[in-house]
Design a protein around this motif. Structure first.
Motif, PDB file in Angstrom:
ATOM      1  N   GLU A 126       0.953  -3.960  10.468  1.00 51.35           N
ATOM      2  CA  GLU A 126       1.054  -4.759  11.688  1.00 51.35           C
ATOM      3  C   GLU A 126       2.203  -4.268  12.566  1.00 51.35           C
ATOM      4  O   GLU A 126       2.044  -4.077  13.773  1.00 51.35           O
ATOM      5  N   GLY A 127       3.357  -4.044  11.967  1.00 47.16           N
ATOM      6  CA  GLY A 127       4.507  -3.539  12.724  1.00 47.16           C
ATOM      7  C   GLY A 127       4.244  -2.160  13.297  1.00 47.16           C
ATOM      8  O   GLY A 127       4.557  -1.888  14.460  1.00 47.16           O
ATOM      9  N   PHE A 183       9.881   0.641   9.945  1.00 45.89           N
ATOM     10  CA  PHE A 183       8.799  -0.040   9.237  1.00 45.89           C
ATOM     11  C   PHE A 183       8.439   0.680   7.945  1.00 45.89           C
ATOM     12  O   PHE A 183       8.404   1.910   7.899  1.00 45.89           O
ATOM     13  N   ASP A 223       3.624  -1.676   6.228  1.00 45.55           N
ATOM     14  CA  ASP A 223       3.701  -2.662   7.310  1.00 45.55           C
ATOM     15  C   ASP A 223       2.795  -2.222   8.461  1.00 45.55           C
ATOM     16  O   ASP A 223       3.243  -1.779   9.517  1.00 45.55           O
TER      17      ASP A 223
END
Length: 89
Positions: free
Chosen positions: A46-47, A40, A44
């Motif tokens: 969210e990831g 990631f 990122d």
């Protein structure tokens, strides 16, 4: 929960943690979390948070098992402490 139940529970938890298949599964989950984390981008979130959630839950169940073992050790000490001793001790 009685001391005997805590001791039995600790034995089952220890058997799980000592099982080679369980050790392999734990190592796989940890390495997979790390592998995914590295893929990631720093932006990122969210990831990264998804991987962190999996890693967090993985640690939670391991800590649960470790705590069961510790509770069993304390229960065993309590049983030994309260066991009547032969005269002369």
């Amino acid at each position: 929960m009685t001391n005997d139940e805590k001791i039995q529970r600790a034995n089952r938890a220890k058997a799980l943690l000592d099982d080679p298949v369980m050790a392999e599964a734990m190592a796989h989950i940890e390495s997979e979390c790390w592998r995914l984390f590295k893929t990631f981008a720093p932006t990122d979130t969210e990831g990264i948070m998804q991987v962190k959630s999996v890693q967090y839950m993985h640690e939670k169940y391991l800590n649960f098992l470790r705590q069961a073992i510790a509770d069993g050790k304390l229960a065993q000490l309590d049983v030994e402490r309260t066991r009547p001793r032969p005269s002369g001790y």
